[in-house]
Design an enzyme around this catalytic site. Structure first.
Site, PDB file in Angstrom:
ATOM      1  N   ARG A   1       0.853  -1.204   0.000  1.00  0.00           N
ATOM      2  CA  ARG A   1       0.000   0.000   0.000  1.00  0.00           C
ATOM      3  C   ARG A   1       0.881   1.244   0.000  1.00  0.00           C
ATOM      4  O   ARG A   1       2.096   1.154   0.138  1.00  0.00           O
ATOM      5  CB  ARG A   1      -0.945  -0.012   1.199  1.00  0.00           C
ATOM      6  CG  ARG A   1      -0.202  -0.043   2.530  1.00  0.00           C
ATOM      7  CD  ARG A   1      -1.165  -0.015   3.715  1.00  0.00           C
ATOM      8  NE  ARG A   1      -0.447  -0.205   4.964  1.00  0.00           N
ATOM      9  CZ  ARG A   1      -0.998  -0.270   6.157  1.00  0.00           C
ATOM     10  NH1 ARG A   1      -2.298  -0.161   6.285  1.00  0.00           N
ATOM     11  NH2 ARG A   1      -0.275  -0.441   7.245  1.00  0.00           N
TER      12      ARG A   1
ATOM     13  N   CYS B   1       2.848   8.588  -5.332  1.00  0.00           N
ATOM     14  CA  CYS B   1       3.586   9.818  -5.058  1.00  0.00           C
ATOM     15  C   CYS B   1       2.560  10.948  -4.968  1.00  0.00           C
ATOM     16  O   CYS B   1       1.803  11.172  -5.923  1.00  0.00           O
ATOM     17  CB  CYS B   1       4.578  10.105  -6.183  1.00  0.00           C
ATOM     18  SG  CYS B   1       5.340  11.737  -5.984  1.00  0.00           S
TER      19      CYS B   1
ATOM     20  N   ASN C   1      -5.108   7.156   4.626  1.00  0.00           N
ATOM     21  CA  ASN C   1      -4.754   6.406   5.834  1.00  0.00           C
ATOM     22  C   ASN C   1      -3.290   6.626   6.161  1.00  0.00           C
ATOM     23  O   ASN C   1      -2.414   6.352   5.342  1.00  0.00           O
ATOM     24  CB  ASN C   1      -4.994   4.906   5.609  1.00  0.00           C
ATOM     25  CG  ASN C   1      -4.894   4.106   6.898  1.00  0.00           C
ATOM     26  OD1 ASN C   1      -5.858   4.028   7.663  1.00  0.00           O
ATOM     27  ND2 ASN C   1      -3.742   3.538   7.155  1.00  0.00           N
ATOM     28  N   GLU C   2      -3.042   7.150   7.354  1.00  0.00           N
ATOM     29  CA  GLU C   2      -1.697   7.298   7.912  1.00  0.00           C
ATOM     30  C   GLU C   2      -0.685   7.901   6.923  1.00  0.00           C
ATOM     31  O   GLU C   2       0.216   7.215   6.420  1.00  0.00           O
ATOM     32  CB  GLU C   2      -1.166   5.964   8.445  1.00  0.00           C
ATOM     33  CG  GLU C   2      -1.867   5.526   9.712  1.00  0.00           C
ATOM     34  CD  GLU C   2      -1.145   4.402  10.443  1.00  0.00           C
ATOM     35  OE1 GLU C   2      -0.310   3.720   9.829  1.00  0.00           O
ATOM     36  OE2 GLU C   2      -1.412   4.205  11.626  1.00  0.00           O
TER      37      GLU C   2
ATOM     38  N   GLU D   1      -7.149   3.896  15.882  1.00  0.00           N
ATOM     39  CA  GLU D   1      -6.751   2.482  15.931  1.00  0.00           C
ATOM     40  C   GLU D   1      -6.058   2.242  17.262  1.00  0.00           C
ATOM     41  O   GLU D   1      -5.007   2.833  17.536  1.00  0.00           O
ATOM     42  CB  GLU D   1      -5.793   2.157  14.779  1.00  0.00           C
ATOM     43  CG  GLU D   1      -6.415   2.372  13.408  1.00  0.00           C
ATOM     44  CD  GLU D   1      -5.450   2.046  12.263  1.00  0.00           C
ATOM     45  OE1 GLU D   1      -4.393   1.426  12.518  1.00  0.00           O
ATOM     46  OE2 GLU D   1      -5.759   2.431  11.127  1.00  0.00           O
TER      47      GLU D   1
ATOM     48  N   TRP E   1       4.027  -6.026  13.263  1.00  0.00           N
ATOM     49  CA  TRP E   1       5.018  -5.285  12.476  1.00  0.00           C
ATOM     50  C   TRP E   1       6.255  -4.854  13.235  1.00  0.00           C
ATOM     51  O   TRP E   1       7.189  -4.334  12.630  1.00  0.00           O
ATOM     52  CB  TRP E   1       4.372  -4.066  11.835  1.00  0.00           C
ATOM     53  CG  TRP E   1       3.478  -3.272  12.739  1.00  0.00           C
ATOM     54  CD1 TRP E   1       2.115  -3.348  12.790  1.00  0.00           C
ATOM     55  CD2 TRP E   1       3.852  -2.314  13.739  1.00  0.00           C
ATOM     56  NE1 TRP E   1       1.620  -2.487  13.754  1.00  0.00           N
ATOM     57  CE2 TRP E   1       2.662  -1.844  14.352  1.00  0.00           C
ATOM     58  CE3 TRP E   1       5.075  -1.798  14.171  1.00  0.00           C
ATOM     59  CZ2 TRP E   1       2.656  -0.898  15.372  1.00  0.00           C
ATOM     60  CZ3 TRP E   1       5.067  -0.847  15.200  1.00  0.00           C
ATOM     61  CH2 TRP E   1       3.876  -0.416  15.782  1.00  0.00           C
TER      62      TRP E   1
ATOM     63  N   GLU F   1      -1.300  -8.971   7.353  1.00  0.00           N
ATOM     64  CA  GLU F   1      -1.535  -8.700   8.781  1.00  0.00           C
ATOM     65  C   GLU F   1      -2.220  -9.855   9.495  1.00  0.00           C
ATOM     66  O   GLU F   1      -2.859  -9.661  10.531  1.00  0.00           O
ATOM     67  CB  GLU F   1      -2.338  -7.404   8.923  1.00  0.00           C
ATOM     68  CG  GLU F   1      -1.529  -6.204   8.474  1.00  0.00           C
ATOM     69  CD  GLU F   1      -2.222  -4.870   8.689  1.00  0.00           C
ATOM     70  OE1 GLU F   1      -3.443  -4.853   8.873  1.00  0.00           O
ATOM     71  OE2 GLU F   1      -1.504  -3.845   8.652  1.00  0.00           O
ATOM     72  N   GLN F   2      -2.066 -11.067   8.968  1.00  0.00           N
ATOM     73  CA  GLN F   2      -2.786 -12.175   9.597  1.00  0.00           C
ATOM     74  C   GLN F   2      -2.296 -12.490  11.003  1.00  0.00           C
ATOM     75  O   GLN F   2      -3.003 -13.112  11.793  1.00  0.00           O
ATOM     76  CB  GLN F   2      -2.753 -13.418   8.726  1.00  0.00           C
ATOM     77  CG  GLN F   2      -1.382 -13.895   8.345  1.00  0.00           C
ATOM     78  CD  GLN F   2      -1.498 -15.051   7.368  1.00  0.00           C
ATOM     79  OE1 GLN F   2      -1.845 -16.155   7.772  1.00  0.00           O
ATOM     80  NE2 GLN F   2      -1.250 -14.806   6.108  1.00  0.00           N
ATOM     81  N   MET F   3      -1.068 -12.037  11.350  1.00  0.00           N
ATOM     82  CA  MET F   3      -0.573 -12.274  12.707  1.00  0.00           C
ATOM     83  C   MET F   3      -0.981 -11.152  13.674  1.00  0.00           C
ATOM     84  O   MET F   3      -0.592 -11.158  14.832  1.00  0.00           O
ATOM     85  CB  MET F   3       0.960 -12.380  12.706  1.00  0.00           C
ATOM     86  CG  MET F   3       1.539 -13.384  11.747  1.00  0.00           C
ATOM     87  SD  MET F   3       1.028 -15.054  12.125  1.00  0.00           S
ATOM     88  CE  MET F   3       2.014 -15.387  13.580  1.00  0.00           C
ATOM     89  N   HIS F   4      -1.724 -10.177  13.201  1.00  0.00           N
ATOM     90  CA  HIS F   4      -2.120  -9.023  14.011  1.00  0.00           C
ATOM     91  C   HIS F   4      -3.425  -9.342  14.729  1.00  0.00           C
ATOM     92  O   HIS F   4      -4.429  -9.653  14.101  1.00  0.00           O
ATOM     93  CB  HIS F   4      -2.319  -7.824  13.079  1.00  0.00           C
ATOM     94  CG  HIS F   4      -2.432  -6.500  13.760  1.00  0.00           C
ATOM     95  ND1 HIS F   4      -3.441  -6.182  14.629  1.00  0.00           N
ATOM     96  CD2 HIS F   4      -1.650  -5.406  13.682  1.00  0.00           C
ATOM     97  CE1 HIS F   4      -3.277  -4.943  15.049  1.00  0.00           C
ATOM     98  NE2 HIS F   4      -2.185  -4.449  14.494  1.00  0.00           N
TER      99      HIS F   4
END
Ligand code: GAL
Length: 634
Positions: A105, A109, A143-144, A315, A323, A363-366
């Site tokens: 993601r 620019c 986002n961020e 969040e 991460w 992000e499956q481990m999140h």
């Protein structure tokens, strides 16, 4: 204000049959807000111009129909793969000149006019469809910003836009040459078109060139956001917001926030301690499963300053993240503590990331509030408890804190561009100061350098460490006050163009003091201070007759005074920070706290947070590990 809970949810990741049951479970847990859509572009427009909104219509109806208020995100952080065919030059480039590639993601620019227009168009299409939808309570733009080091792009589009930006700022190339000191090393330019981005130079690029690029890049992020705001504003009355990050300094958040209504940020305390907070191994061990005791509060106070006190946590970490270098689980109780800490600092909403852990993708481990097998996880239990507690809680009213801490993004850039020592970090300097104030039980407001006399007058102590260059109006406003003000180290010694100020700084009204030499110090080079503490990392030599309040063991001045204005000549260690704050003599009660214990005073309540993994007895009460108490103030 009665605070509320929220959650981040991705209907596009789950079978539609889940949505109604998920919405009901959210409501049952005491959740009020749900954020959706911020990465859903490929689901909304799978092929150029071929929109499919029906699924989002149904998702919003289902969530809203269950009683939830929806934050709808614009999906510009995840342009679909086909967008690259439309705008092959839309990719950001890193400082080495490598294009960011598709497959995660934020690869765009912000200077690319084609993609910027496409993102604005998407915001308008969403605004037209949902701008008047009564279930939509707020909009998140992108986002961020800056996440994954994306605030600086070295693309051709960025280079061209930079040249235009320079032409606007300096008008003539001769003026630019003079401002940048291009007489040095034969760096003069004959036209704006000759100026490149500060990359690939044999050794350090001109600090003025780098600083201009940092200012330009910050403006580009602001402009990127403003373009989407302009597209959405006419179509909705709902507030517009963005979710900022922790320790993200690459763009001026105060400037960007002027186009938005609410500031929100993403709080991952354990990830930050592992990844973004510079601390000793012992500190990291003590707070491994709790996060740094000051990091969250610092960002709460910072983001509270952006939109006149309107802010959320968009969040909130609910369990282990994926991460950071190491990803331990929070101690039981921490999700509740973090949530209440945000409320104590004035958050309107704390929203957890995410509703359910996803069994696929990066992000499956999140962790989520629910496990991937749809069983409640620890975080959900704690969120439920908070929701119950909110019901029994009287409204929390914020008030001005006794202490003001000035914060300036441009100073962070200045000291990154010209650090003069490996360990000179603006964030760390300010954070050390913040930490010392909090260890003395103080509540703090953070303010930008644009603060005027009226903004500052009620404070009983004002601190501005490491501000590279003071706006003259601010110096005048500080001089006109009577509360103690602390300026320095390394303050007002440079011009905006990264030249040394002559006459030598800090040039404070009524103070006869000039910094005539600066030193950066290695970790074992600390300079002891008489009667306790030391300067480390940074020390300045002073010439002049100003009154000296604290001195080094070798006799050199550490803290100077002229009426209520003070100048600090180096970077204090923790012991010295406490002494400095004491010597300033502010009219505020100093309450030295046990390690890991922190206070937050509002107009209505005193909150006490125990970040330790053991119970602490303080002020006659025992506060359990990873727990908090609050007492109404009459
Ligand atoms: C944030 C981001 C979210 C998610 C989360 C994981 O930086 O906004 O989309 O990636 O981190 O912790």
């Amino acid at each position: 204000m009665i605070p509320r809970l929220g959650v981040c949810y991705y209907p596009e990741h789950w079978p539609e049959a889940y949505w109604a049951k998920d919405a009901a479970a959210m409501v049952d847990a005491g959740i009020t807000w749900v954020r959706i859509g911020e990465f859903a572009w490929a689901h909304l427009e799978p092929n150029p111009g071929q929109f499919q909104f029906e699924w989002l219509d149904r998702a919003i109806d289902t969530l809203g129909g269950a009683g939830l208020k929806v934050v709808l995100g614009t999906p510009s952080a995840t342009p679909p793969r086909w967008m690259l065919e439309r705008f092959p030059d839309m990719l950001a480039k890193d400082a080495q000149g490598n294009p960011r590639s598709f497959g995660s993601r934020r690869h765009y620019c912000p200077s690319n006019a084609g993609y910027r227009a496409a993102a604005a168009e998407m915001a308008a299409v969403l605004g037209e469809r949902y701008g008047q939808n009564s279930f939509i309570g707020a909009w998140q733009i992108d986002n961020e910003y800056g996440c994954h080091d994306t605030a600086l792009s070295y693309s051709d589009a960025a280079r061209d836009a930079f040249r235009n930006w320079l032409a606007e700022r300096y008008v003539s190339v001769a003026a630019l040459n003079a401002a940048w000191g291009n007489a040095f090393w034969s760096m003069a330019y004959n036209s704006f078109d000759e100026i490149g981005l500060p990359q690939h130079t044999v050794t350090q690029a001109n600090p003025a060139h780098e600083m201009a690029f940092r200012r330009f890049s910050s403006d580009q992020t602001r402009h990127w956001n403003a373009v989407q705001v302009a597209a959405l504003r006419p179509l909705t009355d709902a507030p517009l917001l963005h979710n900022y990050m922790g320790r993200e300094l690459a763009f001026d958040h105060f400037a960007l926030a002027r186009d938005l209504d609410i500031a929100t940020w993403d709080s991952y305390p354990i990830g930050f301690l592992s990844d973004r907070i510079d601390a000793t191994a012992a500190h990291k061990k003590a707070y491994l499963r709790q996060g740094d005791p000051d990091c969250q509060a610092f960002h709460h106070d910072l983001y509270r300053a952006l939109n006149k006190g309107r802010w959320w946590v968009m969040e909130q970490q609910p369990g282990p993240v994926n991460w950071a270098p190491y990803n331990p689980a929070p101690l039981p109780g921490m999700v509740r503590l973090w949530t209440w800490e945000a409320f104590a600092h004035g958050a309107e909403v704390v929203s957890y990331f995410r509703w359910r852990q996803l069994p696929f993708g990066q992000e499956q481990m999140h962790a989520g509030l629910n496990r991937p097998d749809d069983t409640p996880a620890q975080g959900l239990e704690e969120a439920r408890r908070v929701a119950q507690e909110i019901k029994g809680m009287s409204a929390i009213k914020q008030t001005k804190a006794p202490v003001a801490l000035l914060f300036d993004y441009a100073s962070a850039w200045s000291w990154e561009v010209l650090p003069q020592g490996r360990d000179f970090s603006y964030f760390n300097l300010v954070f050390d100061c913040y930490r010392a104030l909090r260890a003395l039980g103080l509540s703090i407001d953070i303010l930008p350098l644009s603060a005027c006399a009226e903004d500052l007058e009620a404070y009983r102590l004002i601190l501005a460490p490491g501000v590279a260059c003071f706006p003259p109006e601010l110096t005048q406003a500080l001089a006109a006050l009577s509360a103690p003000c602390l300026i320095g180290p390394r303050s007002n010694l440079m011009t905006e163009e990264m030249s040394t100020a002559v006459p030598l700084g800090p040039n404070l009204p009524g103070m006869d003091a000039r910094v005539v030499l600066v030193e950066s110090l290695p970790p074992d080079g600390a300079l002891p201070v008489r009667a306790g503490g030391a300067l480390h990392r940074w020390a300045e030599q002073i010439e002049g007759e100003a009154e000296v309040c604290l001195s080094r063991a070798d006799g050199a001045p550490v803290l100077l005074r002229a009426a209520h204005l003070h100048y600090l000549t180096g970077w204090p260690d923790a012991t010295l920070w406490t002494r400095v704050i004491e010597v300033l003599g502010a009219d505020v009660p100093l309450t030295p706290l046990p390690p890991g214990l922190r206070l937050r005073d509002t107009a209505t309540h005193r909150f006490v947070f125990n970040y330790n993994s053991h119970a602490v007895t303080w002020d006659g009460q025992e506060i359990g590990p990873a727990a908090l108490t609050w007492t109404p103030l009459s």
